[in-house]
Write an enzyme that holds these catalytic residues in place. Sequence first.
Site, PDB file in Angstrom:
ATOM      1  N   HIS A 103     -43.607 -49.618 -10.792  1.00  0.00           N
ATOM      2  CA  HIS A 103     -43.218 -50.746  -9.455  1.00  0.00           C
ATOM      3  C   HIS A 103     -43.861 -51.644  -9.498  1.00  0.00           C
ATOM      4  CE1 HIS A 103     -42.892 -52.359  -5.938  1.00  0.00           C
ATOM      5  NE2 HIS A 103     -41.567 -51.965  -5.696  1.00  0.00           N
ATOM      6  N   GLU A 175     -38.200 -57.392 -10.189  1.00  0.00           N
ATOM      7  CA  GLU A 175     -39.332 -58.214  -8.904  1.00  0.00           C
ATOM      8  C   GLU A 175     -40.026 -59.058  -9.333  1.00  0.00           C
ATOM      9  OE1 GLU A 175     -38.614 -54.860  -5.746  1.00  0.00           O
ATOM     10  OE2 GLU A 175     -40.007 -53.784  -6.764  1.00  0.00           O
TER      11      GLU A 175
HETATM   12  P1  PGA Z   1     -39.394 -56.320  -0.511  1.00  0.00           P
HETATM   13  O1  PGA Z   1     -39.706 -55.130  -1.896  1.00  0.00           O
HETATM   14  O2  PGA Z   1     -37.194 -55.963  -0.236  1.00  0.00           O
HETATM   15  O3  PGA Z   1     -40.056 -55.499   0.625  1.00  0.00           O
HETATM   16  O4  PGA Z   1     -39.259 -57.363  -1.130  1.00  0.00           O
HETATM   17  C1  PGA Z   1     -38.378 -54.918  -2.923  1.00  0.00           C
HETATM   18  C2  PGA Z   1     -40.085 -53.858  -3.696  1.00  0.00           C
HETATM   19  O5  PGA Z   1     -40.628 -53.777  -3.866  1.00  0.00           O
HETATM   20  O6  PGA Z   1     -39.732 -52.951  -3.923  1.00  0.00           O
END
Ligand code: PGA
Length: 264
Positions: A103, A175
């Site tokens: 992540h 992401e």
């Molecule tokens: P968020 O986080 O939905 O709060 O933007 C997603 C993530 O970091 O996995």
Amino acid sequence: MCFDVFHVIFVCMQKILIANWKENPGTLPEAKKLFSGYKKIRFSKGVKVAVCPPVIFLPELVAPKSFALGAQDAFWEDKGAFTGEISPKMLKAVGVRYVIIGHSERRINLGETNKMVARKSRKVLDDGLVPVVCVGEGLPIRKRGIVAAKKFVLTQISKSLAEIQSGESVIVAYEPVWAISTNPGAIPDSPESAVEMIVAIRAELKKLGIKAKVLYGGSVKPENARGFLERKEIDGALVGGASLDPKSFKKIADTIKIKSKNNN
Ligand code: PGA
């Protein structure tokens, strides 16, 4: 997607929704309460759900049939002198099936590298769990343009999945760091630009021979989920902030219905 009526997306293939609680909530009673909120949700057949609480709470939470348990990290060794680490086997023993790896918060705050992500993903797969490998560019790179952003993300893909063999299956979560809700000035990506990146990711995965479901993550919430989840290129979502409220998570899940004979 098969077709779409009344703001519900009818899908032929299940979409995947992963709830990433991050370092939340702060106490076990709160975690149990949040988890029981999830247990009350009747998820449609169109979604496959995994909930990833902080590791300390996992032994206290038993996943019902309606969703799976996930973890937010795992190490590449089974046991030994590795202070603070937890192995995939240990996670499996408490019912975990999915493990988020690499992540951006771990890459940025803890210096986790593509090489570490590659070793962790390999080990997770070897121990029979599903790695959810995260990639995504930061704002300074994105500001240089989409070509630079693609180059960065595709390098992350090839290096982070370097130990995955052709023919193996993983989950990838794209992401963009600038779209993650808790990052200052965060703005959700548009479904169009998320799809543009995900198409490039899919092409790279095809080149590597890796079978992957590709999720989108970054400020996915009830108001915008449909825009992302209705796209056939996007296999689901990794949800952070909105996963801390079971009602919001249910609303995201409710945008999807599996296509059945009755929907014809
Ligand atoms: P968020 O986080 O939905 O709060 O933007 C997603 C993530 O970091 O996995």
